[in-house]
Write an enzyme that holds these catalytic residues in place. Sequence first.
Site, PDB file in Angstrom:
ATOM      1  N   CYS A   2       0.838  -1.201   0.000  1.00 28.09           N
ATOM      2  CA  CYS A   2       0.000   0.000   0.000  1.00 28.09           C
ATOM      3  C   CYS A   2       0.873   1.251   0.000  1.00 28.09           C
ATOM      4  O   CYS A   2       2.013   1.236   0.444  1.00 28.09           O
ATOM      5  CB  CYS A   2      -0.965   0.032   1.179  1.00 28.09           C
ATOM      6  SG  CYS A   2      -2.115  -1.332   1.259  1.00 28.09           S
ATOM      7  N   ARG A  27       5.918  -0.740  -4.831  1.00 25.28           N
ATOM      8  CA  ARG A  27       5.601  -1.370  -3.552  1.00 25.28           C
ATOM      9  C   ARG A  27       4.584  -2.499  -3.685  1.00 25.28           C
ATOM     10  O   ARG A  27       4.446  -3.321  -2.795  1.00 25.28           O
ATOM     11  CB  ARG A  27       5.072  -0.310  -2.577  1.00 25.28           C
ATOM     12  CG  ARG A  27       6.101   0.729  -2.190  1.00 25.28           C
ATOM     13  CD  ARG A  27       5.481   1.844  -1.378  1.00 25.28           C
ATOM     14  NE  ARG A  27       4.956   1.363  -0.111  1.00 25.28           N
ATOM     15  CZ  ARG A  27       5.651   1.318   1.019  1.00 25.28           C
ATOM     16  NH1 ARG A  27       6.906   1.681   1.034  1.00 25.28           N
ATOM     17  NH2 ARG A  27       5.092   0.892   2.128  1.00 25.28           N
ATOM     18  N   TRP A  75      -3.190  -2.577  -1.523  1.00 23.80           N
ATOM     19  CA  TRP A  75      -2.912  -4.001  -1.645  1.00 23.80           C
ATOM     20  C   TRP A  75      -3.952  -4.699  -0.792  1.00 23.80           C
ATOM     21  O   TRP A  75      -3.975  -4.545   0.418  1.00 23.80           O
ATOM     22  CB  TRP A  75      -1.497  -4.295  -1.154  1.00 23.80           C
ATOM     23  CG  TRP A  75      -0.969  -5.638  -1.526  1.00 23.80           C
ATOM     24  CD1 TRP A  75      -0.713  -6.678  -0.691  1.00 23.80           C
ATOM     25  CD2 TRP A  75      -0.602  -6.084  -2.824  1.00 23.80           C
ATOM     26  NE1 TRP A  75      -0.213  -7.739  -1.390  1.00 23.80           N
ATOM     27  CE2 TRP A  75      -0.141  -7.411  -2.706  1.00 23.80           C
ATOM     28  CE3 TRP A  75      -0.642  -5.495  -4.092  1.00 23.80           C
ATOM     29  CZ2 TRP A  75       0.289  -8.163  -3.788  1.00 23.80           C
ATOM     30  CZ3 TRP A  75      -0.210  -6.243  -5.169  1.00 23.80           C
ATOM     31  CH2 TRP A  75       0.253  -7.558  -5.016  1.00 23.80           C
ATOM     32  N   ASN A 101      -3.073   2.843   5.523  1.00 20.67           N
ATOM     33  CA  ASN A 101      -2.291   1.606   5.448  1.00 20.67           C
ATOM     34  C   ASN A 101      -2.358   0.929   6.806  1.00 20.67           C
ATOM     35  O   ASN A 101      -2.353   1.601   7.835  1.00 20.67           O
ATOM     36  CB  ASN A 101      -0.826   1.895   5.128  1.00 20.67           C
ATOM     37  CG  ASN A 101      -0.620   2.405   3.716  1.00 20.67           C
ATOM     38  OD1 ASN A 101      -1.528   2.387   2.897  1.00 20.67           O
ATOM     39  ND2 ASN A 101       0.591   2.862   3.435  1.00 20.67           N
ATOM     40  N   GLY A 102      -2.362  -0.400   6.819  1.00 20.69           N
ATOM     41  CA  GLY A 102      -2.396  -1.117   8.085  1.00 20.69           C
ATOM     42  C   GLY A 102      -3.681  -1.908   8.235  1.00 20.69           C
ATOM     43  O   GLY A 102      -4.438  -2.107   7.278  1.00 20.69           O
ATOM     44  N   GLU A 491      18.563 -18.296  -0.765  1.00 21.12           N
ATOM     45  CA  GLU A 491      18.300 -17.013  -1.398  1.00 21.12           C
ATOM     46  C   GLU A 491      18.092 -17.174  -2.906  1.00 21.12           C
ATOM     47  O   GLU A 491      17.224 -16.531  -3.498  1.00 21.12           O
ATOM     48  CB  GLU A 491      19.453 -16.045  -1.111  1.00 21.12           C
ATOM     49  CG  GLU A 491      19.372 -14.698  -1.796  1.00 21.12           C
ATOM     50  CD  GLU A 491      18.181 -13.860  -1.372  1.00 21.12           C
ATOM     51  OE1 GLU A 491      17.922 -12.831  -2.022  1.00 21.12           O
ATOM     52  OE2 GLU A 491      17.489 -14.219  -0.388  1.00 21.12           O
ATOM     53  N   LYS A 495      14.655 -16.084  -4.906  1.00 18.50           N
ATOM     54  CA  LYS A 495      14.635 -15.149  -6.032  1.00 18.50           C
ATOM     55  C   LYS A 495      13.880 -15.750  -7.220  1.00 18.50           C
ATOM     56  O   LYS A 495      13.096 -15.085  -7.885  1.00 18.50           O
ATOM     57  CB  LYS A 495      16.063 -14.787  -6.441  1.00 18.50           C
ATOM     58  CG  LYS A 495      16.744 -13.827  -5.518  1.00 18.50           C
ATOM     59  CD  LYS A 495      16.118 -12.442  -5.613  1.00 18.50           C
ATOM     60  CE  LYS A 495      16.464 -11.606  -4.400  1.00 18.50           C
ATOM     61  NZ  LYS A 495      15.737 -11.993  -3.185  1.00 18.50           N
ATOM     62  N   GLU A 498      10.148 -15.756  -6.457  1.00 18.38           N
ATOM     63  CA  GLU A 498       9.539 -14.431  -6.344  1.00 18.38           C
ATOM     64  C   GLU A 498       9.140 -13.849  -7.692  1.00 18.38           C
ATOM     65  O   GLU A 498       8.062 -13.264  -7.824  1.00 18.38           O
ATOM     66  CB  GLU A 498      10.516 -13.458  -5.670  1.00 18.38           C
ATOM     67  CG  GLU A 498      10.628 -13.602  -4.171  1.00 18.38           C
ATOM     68  CD  GLU A 498      11.574 -12.568  -3.597  1.00 18.38           C
ATOM     69  OE1 GLU A 498      11.172 -11.817  -2.699  1.00 18.38           O
ATOM     70  OE2 GLU A 498      12.741 -12.507  -4.037  1.00 18.38           O
ATOM     71  N   HIS A 514      17.986 -37.006   2.356  1.00 18.96           N
ATOM     72  CA  HIS A 514      17.014 -37.385   3.380  1.00 18.96           C
ATOM     73  C   HIS A 514      15.584 -37.095   2.905  1.00 18.96           C
ATOM     74  O   HIS A 514      14.777 -36.529   3.644  1.00 18.96           O
ATOM     75  CB  HIS A 514      17.328 -36.661   4.693  1.00 18.96           C
ATOM     76  CG  HIS A 514      18.674 -37.022   5.239  1.00 18.96           C
ATOM     77  ND1 HIS A 514      18.880 -38.106   6.057  1.00 18.96           N
ATOM     78  CD2 HIS A 514      19.891 -36.455   5.046  1.00 18.96           C
ATOM     79  CE1 HIS A 514      20.161 -38.187   6.363  1.00 18.96           C
ATOM     80  NE2 HIS A 514      20.799 -37.199   5.758  1.00 18.96           N
ATOM     81  N   LYS A 613       6.925  -4.592  -1.644  1.00 20.00           N
ATOM     82  CA  LYS A 613       8.312  -4.331  -1.289  1.00 20.00           C
ATOM     83  C   LYS A 613       8.521  -4.324   0.215  1.00 20.00           C
ATOM     84  O   LYS A 613       9.490  -4.870   0.718  1.00 20.00           O
ATOM     85  CB  LYS A 613       8.756  -2.989  -1.886  1.00 20.00           C
ATOM     86  CG  LYS A 613      10.213  -2.632  -1.595  1.00 20.00           C
ATOM     87  CD  LYS A 613      11.169  -3.635  -2.195  1.00 20.00           C
ATOM     88  CE  LYS A 613      12.609  -3.288  -1.939  1.00 20.00           C
ATOM     89  NZ  LYS A 613      13.526  -4.355  -2.345  1.00 20.00           N
TER      90      LYS A 613
END
Length: 618
Positions: A2, A27, A75, A101-102, A491, A495, A498, A514, A613
């Site tokens: 947002c 964002r 969002w 926002n929130g 990481e 990536k 994402e 395993h 973001k």
Amino acid sequence: MCGIVAYVGPKQAQGTLLEGLKRLEYRGYDSAGAAVAGPEGLKTVRSVGRVSVLENMLNEAGGLSGSLGIAHTRWATHGSPTQLNAHPHTDTAETIALVHNGIIENYVALRTYLEKRGHTFYSETDTEVLAKLIGDLHTNNGNGLDLESAVHSALQKVTGAYAMAVISAREPGTLVVARKGSPLMIGLGEGSYIAASDASAIIAHTTQVIALDDYQVAKLTVIEGSAEMRTTTIDNVPVNPKVLDLDMSLEQIELDGYGHFMLKEIMEQPRTLTNAMRGRLDEREGRVVLGGLREYARDLVRARRFILTGQGTAWHAGLIGEYLLEDLAKVPCETEYASEFRYRNPVIDEGTVMIAISQSGETADTLAALREARERGALTLGVVNAVGSTISRETDAGVYLHVGPEIGVASTKAFIGQLAVLTEIALFIGRRKFLSQDVVSKYIEELTKLPDCIAKVLEQSDYIRDQTAKLVERENWLFLGRGYNYPVALEGALKLKEISYIHAEGMPAAEMKHGPIALIDKDMPVVFVAPRGSQYEKVVSNIEEVRARGGRIIAVADEDDTNIDQYAETVFRVPHVPEPLQPIITTIPLQLLAYHAAVIRGHDVDKPRNLAKSVTVE
């Protein structure tokens, strides 16, 4: 997630609001809207989709006239992405408009209360409840409170997180903003104010800002060229906020000829790594200079235990930081998901230090974990990029990354900056405990070479793209590594997930046997992070096991390692560096792999679906 932009000043607000929304597009959002209070009263336009859709709607409607306005990119949390759920929301009398926002946690109880008072709701959002609550207090059949007082009163009834901006047709020239748990800052212009949830919406207008703290409200008034600001708590107690200088420029948030911000940020890592180390490495004296930690150097040396915490990429940086602190500073260390830490009953002994890692400095889970540790007596440090962010203000001390603003949702240069800073912290403590000047000097010498090493890896971008194209249609990948390079595997997998939407899993290479080895067949790409080091032979053995089962092997290996060629179908070469510094180099090919995979598959690299973001709500 947002975005908020609000303006009050001498100019027409619409242009500033739209420009700010465009700066906040990175964002993540699914709808947008704006409201302006002007000569024709309060006017609101909302849309589903990109800011360009909103802009077209405004143009078709003849625009919004007035010098006081608010705007928002949403969002979806409460309610799906629809025009009714988009912000701004208005009160029943359509006197005020509000963006938020929130999450308002007690919105159901507040909605029931307001419905009994005759208010009707049209959206599924918690934000409409907040707008109608403030409106109820503000209008009250003509006998209500002024806007600032209505906000004070409403927020005393609210449970949850908020950054909000509200305007009223009854109070021309007045903007009221407030914050708890979600970031909000106020830019101080010439005879104007611009409030936003992110500095990128402000930097084109001013570098002077005030970052609101939790439970603070600001009344911003511009009437006939006279600008006034009053800052209080929600209990109406005056406060004197500190003015900060933004550590960024407009040029840093422009594409500068690149097709995507992610590619730009990958390619500028030699320079940003240099910035992250500038002034901190004294090779002659064999020491690391961290001014932000100087006051607490003795406490850090005496610390009995370190806890590193973060989410996503920052958590991966924390895992590498754990290796660094145990290896170079010889101190017990553990890395915790921030979202899990705060809901446990963690043991915080005397001599515990928590390091909170966050690019934005506003990550809600990380901030909550930090506050829990501090409440239990831990010394708290911050490793953040955004100057003046909440984590930077609430920690006892810390170190900024200084890598510049990161616009791409998938973190790249901030991750490399985090690794550099964590290495510096480990050397800072280790030198004061047992590392000799000669040993630290050698590490410093190697650190100063890293920007050139990264530049060499970046030269392989076209080759990495071509090799990625051969496997990009495969929907399941494994990333494997050992030691320092196990978190690099995590990481790399993150990536790829994402931005290309390919299912990928990262794990320690030995863990493959395993269970996950059952997945391997001739269609599965397996990426091994395999530079020479203490576990190189073990990794080669794991590669042979995958090769025997037909897996498609990609290896990240030293540039002079010819042995690896007999096992791997594809090799991405990296310069050899000391083992503790390898993640800074071995990460780079995996960033390029993920970027090229996403582009080849036709995805919006800078705005991946369902992601934001900065995650500022739990």
